[in-house]
Design an enzyme around this catalytic site. Sequence first.
Site, PDB file in Angstrom:
ATOM      1  N   HIS A  49      37.566  41.721  40.203  1.00  0.00           N
ATOM      2  CA  HIS A  49      36.526  43.616  40.306  1.00  0.00           C
ATOM      3  C   HIS A  49      35.437  43.210  40.106  1.00  0.00           C
ATOM      4  O   HIS A  49      35.223  42.222  40.228  1.00  0.00           O
ATOM      5  CB  HIS A  49      37.461  44.306  38.889  1.00  0.00           C
ATOM      6  CG  HIS A  49      36.018  43.300  37.492  1.00  0.00           C
ATOM      7  ND1 HIS A  49      37.170  42.329  37.144  1.00  0.00           N
ATOM      8  CD2 HIS A  49      35.273  43.133  37.007  1.00  0.00           C
ATOM      9  CE1 HIS A  49      36.544  42.061  36.203  1.00  0.00           C
ATOM     10  NE2 HIS A  49      35.831  42.388  35.638  1.00  0.00           N
TER      11      HIS A  49
ATOM     12  N   HIS B  51      28.283  42.283  41.598  1.00  0.00           N
ATOM     13  CA  HIS B  51      28.910  40.982  42.229  1.00  0.00           C
ATOM     14  C   HIS B  51      30.407  41.573  41.542  1.00  0.00           C
ATOM     15  O   HIS B  51      31.324  42.354  40.987  1.00  0.00           O
ATOM     16  CB  HIS B  51      28.414  39.877  41.479  1.00  0.00           C
ATOM     17  CG  HIS B  51      29.089  40.124  39.891  1.00  0.00           C
ATOM     18  ND1 HIS B  51      28.021  40.662  38.931  1.00  0.00           N
ATOM     19  CD2 HIS B  51      29.450  39.513  39.047  1.00  0.00           C
ATOM     20  CE1 HIS B  51      28.566  40.352  38.090  1.00  0.00           C
ATOM     21  NE2 HIS B  51      29.021  39.235  38.690  1.00  0.00           N
TER      22      HIS B  51
END
Length: 198
Positions: A37, A120
């Site tokens: 995620h 990220h």
Amino acid sequence: MPRLFTALEIPRDAALSLSLLRGGLPGARWIDVENYHLTLRFIGDVEGHVADEIANALDRVHRPSFPLTLSGVGAFGQKKPHAVWAGVSASPDLSSLQAEIERICQRLGIPADPRKFMPHVTLARLRNSSPLDVAQYLSARGNFSTLPFRVSRFVLMSSRDSVGGGPYIVEEAWPLSGADSRASSRVASASDASRIMR
């Protein structure tokens, strides 16, 4: 009490590309593919009524869906690396969405995150990985990139304390406009979310 954060889910094709980055790094504990995620805002451990307030406030976010491309790899911790990640190509839409969620959290009294937002996807947590091994891993995969995918919703996720992150549970989801309404319909109502989080 679950630990809450807002995030973007990673679609299957992009997750498959990320999974090809697994391996080849001693001391890495690889994140399970289903737990990939992109965290928008870490909220932390909050009481049920605060979770309800957050969910209600996030109902007011109305933004268009947008394309996103995962690109490049890097590591956190220069002298003592502790995680490797895949980066994201510059996206004003992503930055705007994150900034709005940040403002909402601060209005509700959640302290500002001291770290600058750096989008990220964490690939692995590192334990005793040498900086040289990490540098070699990164240089061999520096040209990593996925095909663009459409971000059609953002979610409120919870995690329980565990080694290596996960399992993560989607507590509630908000569609972004222009997204297919069936694919991104609300997962749970605010009352469902509060029931889950108590």
